[in-house]
Scaffold this active site. Structure first.
Site, PDB file in Angstrom:
ATOM      1  N   ASP A 117     -92.543  73.451  -4.876  1.00  0.00           N
ATOM      2  CA  ASP A 117     -92.806  73.433  -3.438  1.00  0.00           C
ATOM      3  C   ASP A 117     -92.563  72.006  -2.945  1.00  0.00           C
ATOM      4  O   ASP A 117     -92.571  71.056  -3.734  1.00  0.00           O
ATOM      5  CB  ASP A 117     -94.252  73.850  -3.184  1.00  0.00           C
ATOM      6  CG  ASP A 117     -94.550  74.059  -1.702  1.00  0.00           C
ATOM      7  OD1 ASP A 117     -93.598  74.006  -0.899  1.00  0.00           O
ATOM      8  OD2 ASP A 117     -95.732  74.259  -1.366  1.00  0.00           O
TER       9      ASP A 117
ATOM     10  N   ASP B 115     -99.301  74.972  -7.754  1.00  0.00           N
ATOM     11  CA  ASP B 115    -100.748  74.753  -7.859  1.00  0.00           C
ATOM     12  C   ASP B 115    -101.553  75.719  -7.009  1.00  0.00           C
ATOM     13  O   ASP B 115    -102.767  75.583  -6.888  1.00  0.00           O
ATOM     14  CB  ASP B 115    -101.103  73.320  -7.471  1.00  0.00           C
ATOM     15  CG  ASP B 115    -100.682  72.974  -6.036  1.00  0.00           C
ATOM     16  OD1 ASP B 115    -100.091  73.842  -5.368  1.00  0.00           O
ATOM     17  OD2 ASP B 115    -100.940  71.836  -5.593  1.00  0.00           O
TER      18      ASP B 115
ATOM     19  N   ASP C 181     -98.989  81.239  -7.084  1.00  0.00           N
ATOM     20  CA  ASP C 181     -97.977  80.678  -7.990  1.00  0.00           C
ATOM     21  C   ASP C 181     -98.079  81.214  -9.422  1.00  0.00           C
ATOM     22  O   ASP C 181     -97.237  80.892 -10.256  1.00  0.00           O
ATOM     23  CB  ASP C 181     -98.108  79.141  -8.045  1.00  0.00           C
ATOM     24  CG  ASP C 181     -97.590  78.478  -6.780  1.00  0.00           C
ATOM     25  OD1 ASP C 181     -96.565  78.935  -6.256  1.00  0.00           O
ATOM     26  OD2 ASP C 181     -98.214  77.507  -6.320  1.00  0.00           O
TER      27      ASP C 181
ATOM     28  N   ASN D 210     -77.678  67.653 -52.336  1.00  0.00           N
ATOM     29  CA  ASN D 210     -78.173  67.347 -53.678  1.00  0.00           C
ATOM     30  C   ASN D 210     -78.515  68.614 -54.461  1.00  0.00           C
ATOM     31  O   ASN D 210     -78.138  68.761 -55.627  1.00  0.00           O
ATOM     32  CB  ASN D 210     -79.421  66.458 -53.598  1.00  0.00           C
ATOM     33  CG  ASN D 210     -79.078  65.012 -53.298  1.00  0.00           C
ATOM     34  OD1 ASN D 210     -77.933  64.599 -53.426  1.00  0.00           O
ATOM     35  ND2 ASN D 210     -80.063  64.239 -52.880  1.00  0.00           N
TER      36      ASN D 210
ATOM     37  N   ASN E  44     -87.820  65.688 -54.549  1.00  0.00           N
ATOM     38  CA  ASN E  44     -88.126  66.289 -53.251  1.00  0.00           C
ATOM     39  C   ASN E  44     -89.298  65.572 -52.581  1.00  0.00           C
ATOM     40  O   ASN E  44     -89.273  65.297 -51.375  1.00  0.00           O
ATOM     41  CB  ASN E  44     -88.454  67.767 -53.451  1.00  0.00           C
ATOM     42  CG  ASN E  44     -88.532  68.527 -52.146  1.00  0.00           C
ATOM     43  OD1 ASN E  44     -87.619  68.464 -51.334  1.00  0.00           O
ATOM     44  ND2 ASN E  44     -89.619  69.231 -51.940  1.00  0.00           N
TER      45      ASN E  44
ATOM     46  N   ASP F 295     -89.388  63.101 -49.073  1.00  0.00           N
ATOM     47  CA  ASP F 295     -90.221  63.537 -47.946  1.00  0.00           C
ATOM     48  C   ASP F 295     -90.898  62.374 -47.233  1.00  0.00           C
ATOM     49  O   ASP F 295     -91.195  62.466 -46.044  1.00  0.00           O
ATOM     50  CB  ASP F 295     -91.311  64.506 -48.431  1.00  0.00           C
ATOM     51  CG  ASP F 295     -90.790  65.923 -48.615  1.00  0.00           C
ATOM     52  OD1 ASP F 295     -89.703  66.219 -48.084  1.00  0.00           O
ATOM     53  OD2 ASP F 295     -91.454  66.718 -49.290  1.00  0.00           O
TER      54      ASP F 295
END
Length: 840
Positions: free
Chosen positions: A328, A589, A593, A657, A682, A686
């Site tokens: 609006d 608001d 709406d 890999n 692994n 990480d």
């Protein structure tokens, strides 16, 4: 134990109160707490548990992790205690890392959500207090006003001019008139005028009600339980799910193939099984849920610093992807503070008589607080002490009028105000400046001309009319007719000082702003010119009504301003924009709406909004300001970019890999890495990836909205996975044919090369720029350096020996270093070519 009659609409109010062991003065605080323990929170589904124990166990519920734990137990059973202990240790460390990060993310999000929690006014210990809606219990006395969400199924004790929107429950388009009373037991749901239901909201008026059913026992709760209603999946969530399916297909195919081949070559079944499982762990980005949670929580905290509170975390990604924002104009383009400029008679002259009637209407209005009536009341305060209010027909979004009946000296007067066309339509005559009455048809052209003149100056006009009602005690439904038009109320709401610059910043971010307003097209056009939206293309509500859905698809993208729009047309506009391929944000608001906020990809409201708007929104602004929104969009895009970085990391070096390892196992006489070494690899890779939420994002990733693209990710995975595999096989060749490595040296050399290359390649693929032109975040830099150092030192330690590694000669380390350097250069070249040919 209280009694909750299922047919409470057919029972006298006093009997319902008695059965609920409640009184019109409300419950005591202690009794309310006891009932909350007995009947549970007023929620459709239990809150998602994020307590410490639940979150900890959640880290180990993946099928692959559970199978690994089973395999470790099998190792213990076969007396291979060292390998079993190592596998358990790595699984625990990986799980605890995820738990630690997600715990922090969950705590941060909980604190943010508490800021915008929806509250309900109840009577406790005889006094009205606001409590979280989930704390409402059977027997509570609730005070309701316009815009309030109805928290539970209730019986009306008293009401005034109460109209309720029940569209979510009954599908009824128009607001329903509600009042206290007693109805037959067989009355259908949509006929129960003395009841209010969870999931609906107050359009206008006030009420005091008693709560009968809460949570799943409410009518709306029963429906949602039957349908197992879930929030609509966001585009980001859909993308993550697709990505998971892609990796699952690749992982399953590869794991079954490797296991079958290793068994075919008569290698130990348990070792082959563990090797296949370890490969699955390497291929599966098991940290993805934790990384997403961390990224989203970090983004939510950063957005909160910009006064943007995120209610639904997944909406952050859509927020960053948004390319159309609908809003609006009031409070967005303008200051949001409506001022009365003047009250004019039919001839356009300032008139105290016109203002006095307007003041009567605004002073006695009790439907819902609104800026128009506030502006009239604050303009000046004439003496109305001789008048008493007799009745009111509140404003609604269909009549678009507010009528007040006042009485003085036994004579009743009805005063009506509203948009000019809606007031003119119920008038049969008009009052001139001299006090004479003329036929309305004779002055309609003059009224229209004045309307256009003032609208072209950016003023908003309302009409004011009256009707003498003799001694009528109330306003009947057909009373709004044969009225006398009295004059004009002229309002203005100045544009914000910096709005033109803000709109330009939105354009620079690739976001098209579309204004949806109920104001007439002339006012909308003037305001758009004042804020820098020159040559704005305008479509009116009546034109929308005459436009088919197919035609609207092409028209909606080209339109800048939708003026004179009805509330139910907002949702249609948004759905058309989404169907046209846009990611749509809607900022609202108001009471009307809610459906538009639900329909948008990102529903945006403000902290001062009515409950129903805040409840429907994904994101709540602590300040109604587009500049705040701009900062929020940038944070949303930062979060999206950093999440994609993890996906790219998981699908490039890691994938390459593991793919290389699978291939190597087919031609080597020994396993290229032992299962415990794969799990350690692994885990090591990480660590840098867990810092990605705090990484810097290049400016070009923020300048335009970007969307989840599984096709792009697939191409990225195969391109960079292939580059990684080429250098893995180069490493194999060097280790076997140049350095003549033993199996232990081979495994150690490849562990060092693969971990360091996977850690360092993060710095390459995190940016589209050359890695030396894009500065990584300090935590990512620190984690990368730390992993490189630990990887180089680890084989020389006693723990390294337990993992099956051996110390390497300097020549091995230098050769591995050269391979990593060439890998980085090749990845940079591949990145340049890839982004020239493929774009996200």
């Amino acid at each position: 134990m209280i009694r909750q009659p299922s047919d409470f609409w057919s029972i006298r109010e006093a009997d319902v109160l008695a059965g609920l062991d409640a009184s019109p003065e409300g419950l005591t605080g202690a009794e309310a707490r006891r009932r909350l323990d007995t009947y549970g929170a007023n929620l459709l589904r239990p809150p998602k548990r994020s307590d410490t124990v639940t979150l900890l166990f959640a880290q180990f519920k993946s099928p692959i992790i559970l199978t690994l734990i089973f395999a470790a137990g099998l190792s213990f059973f076969l007396r291979d205690h060292v390998d079993g202990a190592i596998i358990i240790f790595i699984v625990l460390v990986s799980g605890l890392l995820g738990f630690w990060q997600e715990r922090g993310a969950a705590d941060a999000v909980e604190k943010l959500l508490s800021i915008v929690r929806i509250k309900t006014t109840v009577l406790r210990d005889g006094s009205p207090i606001d409590v979280p809606t989930e704390d409402v219990v059977p027997g509570d006395i609730v005070i309701l006003n316009a815009g309030d969400a109805i928290p539970a199924d209730c019986l009306i004790l008293e009401s005034k001019d109460l109209f309720v929107d029940e569209a979510t429950l009954t599908g009824e388009t128009y607001p329903v008139d509600k009042e206290a009373g007693q109805l037959p037991v067989q009355t259908s749901l949509n006929g129960r005028a003395n009841c209010l239901f969870m999931g609906t909201h107050v359009i206008s008026g006030t009420a005091r009600v008693v709560v009968v059913f809460t949570g799943k026992e409410a009518e709306f709760g029963k429906i949602s339980e039957r349908l197992k209603l879930r929030p609509e999946e966001t585009e980001f969530e859909h993308g993550v799910r697709q990505f998971g399916y892609l990796l699952l297909e690749v992982t399953l195919a590869l794991v079954f193939l490797i296991f079958a081949v290793n068994v075919y070559f008569h290698r130990p079944v348990l070792e082959s099984f563990l090797f296949s499982l370890a490969l699955a762990v390497g291929l599966t980005p098991q940290l993805l849920p934790a990384i997403i949670s961390i990224n989203l929580a970090h983004g939510a905290k950063k957005m909160a610093q910009q006064k943007v509170i995120v209610k639904r975390l997944a909406a952050i990604e859509n927020f960053g992807s948004m390319d159309v924002l609908c809003s609006d104009k009031t409070g967005t383009l303008t200051e949001g503070t409506v001022h009365l400029h003047s009250a004019l008679d039919l001839a356009g002259n300032p008139s105290e008589r016109v203002f006095f009637h307007a003041y009567l209407n605004a002073f006695f209005e009790k439907g819902f607080s609104n800026p128009i009536d506030e502006a009239i009341r604050s303009y000046k305060q004439p003496d109305v002490s001789g008048y008493e209010k007799a009745d009111e027909v509140p404003y609604d979004f269909f009549r678009k009028r507010l009528s007040i009946l006042v009485v003085k000296d036994g004579n009743s007067l009805m005063v009506t105000k509203g948009p000019l066309p809606n007031v003119i339509g119920i008038c049969s005559q008009a009052e001139t400046a001299a006090g004479d009455k003329v036929d309305i048809a004779s002055v309609k052209q003059d009224i229209q001309q004045r309307f256009e003149t003032l609208s072209n100056q950016g003023f908003r006009l309302l009409g004011i009319a009256y009707r003498d009602m003799a001694a009528a005690p109330r306003i009947d439904k057909d009373c709004e007719k044969d009225m006398t038009f009295l004059g004009f109320l002229v309002f203005f709401d100045p544009p914000k000082a910096d709005i033109a610059e803000t709109i330009n910043r939105l354009r620079q971010l690739g976001i098209s702003l579309k204004i949806i307003t109920g104001d007439n097209r002339l006012v909308a056009a003037k305001v758009s010119q004042d804020v820098g939206m020159a040559d704005a293309r305008i479509v009116t509500g009546s034109e929308l009504h005459d436009t088919s859905n197919d035609a609207l698809l092409s028209r909606v993208t080209e339109t800048d301003i939708f003026a004179e729009v009805e509330p139910n047309q907002k949702e249609r506009i948004i759905l058309a924009l989404r169907k046209a391929g846009h990611v749509v944000g809607y900022m609202g608001d108001g009471i009307n709406d809610a459906s538009a906020l639900h329909a948008a990809d990102v529903g945006i409201s403000v902290d001062t909004a009515v409950d129903v708007a805040k409840e429907s929104a994904d994101i709540v602004l602590m300040e109604k300001n587009l500049a705040v929104l701009v900062q929020g969009v940038r944070e949303g895009r930062t979060t999206f970019a950093n999440t994609l970085k993890y996906v790219f990391m998981a699908t490039s070096a890691n994938f390459g890999n593991m793919f290389s390892m699978a291939g190597a196992s087919l031609f080597l006489s020994f396993l290229p890495l032992l299962p415990k070494q794969i799990l350690l690899t692994n885990l090591m890779t990480d660590f840098p990836e867990m810092t990605i939420a705090t990484d810097h994002v290049d400016q070009e990733m923020l300048d335009q909205p970007r969307r989840w693209n599984i096709s792009f990710i697939r191409k990225f995975m195969f391109t960079f996975g292939l580059v990684s595999s080429i250098f893995d096989y180069l490493t194999f060749g060097v280790l076997l044919f140049i350095l003549h490595a033993t199996p232990d040296q081979f495994r150690t050399g490849w562990f060092v090369e693969s971990v360091i290359s996977a850690a360092v390649i993060v710095l390459v693929i995190r940016s589209r720029k050359p890695f030396f032109k894009s500065r990584p975040g300090k935590y990512l830099s620190f984690a990368t350096v730390a992993v490189v150092i630990v990887t180089l030192v680890f084989p020389f330690t006693p723990i390294g020996t337990i993992f099956g590694f051996t110390s390497l000669p300097l020549s091995f380390l230098m050769m591995m270093g050269l391979i990593v350097i060439f890998y980085i250069l090749a990845a940079e070249l591949a990145k340049k070519i890839f982004y020239q040919r493929v774009n996200l």
